[in-house]
Design a protein around this motif. Structure first.
Motif, PDB file in Angstrom:
ATOM      1  N   TRP A 237      41.631 -13.142  78.294  1.00 54.67           N
ATOM      2  CA  TRP A 237      40.547 -12.626  77.457  1.00 54.67           C
ATOM      3  C   TRP A 237      39.230 -12.518  78.227  1.00 54.67           C
ATOM      4  N   ASP A 238      38.872 -13.555  78.975  1.00 53.06           N
ATOM      5  CA  ASP A 238      37.568 -13.581  79.648  1.00 53.06           C
ATOM      6  C   ASP A 238      37.411 -12.480  80.687  1.00 53.06           C
ATOM      7  N   SER A 239      38.515 -11.988  81.231  1.00 51.21           N
ATOM      8  CA  SER A 239      38.427 -10.972  82.275  1.00 51.21           C
ATOM      9  C   SER A 239      38.274  -9.560  81.717  1.00 51.21           C
ATOM     10  N   LYS A 240      38.343  -9.404  80.394  1.00 49.50           N
ATOM     11  CA  LYS A 240      38.273  -8.074  79.789  1.00 49.50           C
ATOM     12  C   LYS A 240      36.827  -7.672  79.552  1.00 49.50           C
ATOM     13  N   SER A 241      36.611  -6.357  79.573  1.00 48.24           N
ATOM     14  CA  SER A 241      35.270  -5.833  79.307  1.00 48.24           C
ATOM     15  C   SER A 241      34.982  -5.873  77.812  1.00 48.24           C
ATOM     16  N   PHE A 242      33.729  -5.602  77.444  1.00 46.12           N
ATOM     17  CA  PHE A 242      33.340  -5.596  76.029  1.00 46.12           C
ATOM     18  C   PHE A 242      34.172  -4.593  75.247  1.00 46.12           C
ATOM     19  N   ASP A 243      34.342  -3.378  75.805  1.00 42.03           N
ATOM     20  CA  ASP A 243      35.113  -2.339  75.110  1.00 42.03           C
ATOM     21  C   ASP A 243      36.582  -2.720  74.983  1.00 42.03           C
ATOM     22  N   GLU A 244      37.160  -3.321  76.039  1.00 40.57           N
ATOM     23  CA  GLU A 244      38.562  -3.739  75.981  1.00 40.57           C
ATOM     24  C   GLU A 244      38.768  -4.824  74.927  1.00 40.57           C
ATOM     25  N   LYS A 245      37.796  -5.747  74.836  1.00 36.65           N
ATOM     26  CA  LYS A 245      37.883  -6.790  73.809  1.00 36.65           C
ATOM     27  C   LYS A 245      37.807  -6.179  72.409  1.00 36.65           C
ATOM     28  N   ALA A 246      36.923  -5.201  72.253  1.00 33.12           N
ATOM     29  CA  ALA A 246      36.793  -4.540  70.955  1.00 33.12           C
ATOM     30  C   ALA A 246      38.104  -3.858  70.556  1.00 33.12           C
ATOM     31  N   GLN A 247      38.755  -3.228  71.514  1.00 34.10           N
ATOM     32  CA  GLN A 247      40.028  -2.556  71.237  1.00 34.10           C
ATOM     33  C   GLN A 247      41.108  -3.568  70.854  1.00 34.10           C
TER      34      GLN A 247
END
Length: 265
Positions: A237-247
């Protein structure tokens, strides 16, 4: 004259396509032994990959994590292939020799169909091996879909409003309920009662999420809070970007029933 030229070119193209087709089809027969060897090797590698994924899933589930749907789907497809491939592969040297020798008898149609099935199965096994390279195989599951929140010792005069809001959530097809009023009239207390009601009342919601949105809007913090509640804060989770987390949040929540209680301050 032009018509003759045109007809000649068309025939050449047709002959060329026919030859390509014949070469492709005879390849199913001519390369059968190589394809069988490749299928046997790739199938063994797929089973080894399946075993590794299954071990990771078992360890995760012992930690009370939930396996991902894409992992479960992949395991099911591998299970189907486990039934199909052994039916194609010769079980011993004598059987393989008999199969390969039988295809020299002149039954080209039978040979072609068998060779084609072997190639298709080989491609399927290779594709499944690539799909099985999972970074994560499971996600955390929240211990309780509702977190109980503290209430004032005495709550007076809110029962009728509470009943109205509760009916909207439980009985009527209402997507959004807004509570408004001057500061101090009890909006947050009312939302707290609604939140705690889910602890003691049967319902079909997967998550009840409580969020406080301050004047200095911090989307990242809200995103992290929701992700933690719905079990997305795994190893990657921590390695994902803001947009990837939103998706990821959207993909998870669109398959669930949830209540989002937002308190503004």
């Amino acid at each position: 004259m032009g018509n003759v030229c045109s007809t000649s070119l068309s025939c050449d193209d047709t002959i060329s396509r026919c030859l390509d087709c014949i070469v492709s089809q005879t390849g199913y027969i001519c390369h059968l032994k190589d394809n069988l060897d490749a299928l046997r090797t790739e199938f063994q590698k797929l089973i080894e990959a399946r075993n590794d994924v299954q071990i990771r899933v078992t360890v995760a589930e012992q930690r009370q994590w939930r396996r991902l749907q894409q992992v479960q789907g992949w395991l099911s497809r591998v299970q189907d292939v486990e039934k199909e491939v052994p039916r194609l592969l010769p079980q011993n040297f004598a059987e393989e020799k008999e199969i390969l020798g039988g295809f020299c008898s002149g039954n080209c149609i039978k040979s072609y169909k068998y060779g084609k099935r072997v190639v298709q199965s080989l491609k399927n096994v290779q594709s499944l091996r690539k799909e099985g390279d999972f970074k994560d195989v499971a996600q955390t599951v929240p211990e309780n879909p509702v977190d109980e929140r503290p209430l004032p010792p005495t709550v007076v005069g809110m029962q009728s409003t509470l009943d109205r809001v509760w009916r909207c959530l439980k009985e009527e097809p209402v997507g959004i309920v807004g509570l408004y009023g001057m500061g101090g009239v009890g909006k947050t207390t009312l939302l707290t009662q609604i939140n705690n009601n889910f602890l003691h009342t049967p319902n079909n919601f997967d998550f009840v999420i409580w969020e406080v949105v301050s004047r200095d809007l911090q989307l990242g913090k809200i995103q992290e809070s929701i992700a933690k509640k719905i079990g997305l804060c795994n190893e990657s989770w921590d390695s994902k970007s803001f947009d990837e987390k939103a998706q990821e949040i959207f993909k998870t929540m669109r398959n669930t029933k949830f209540v989002l209680l937002v308190v503004t301050g």
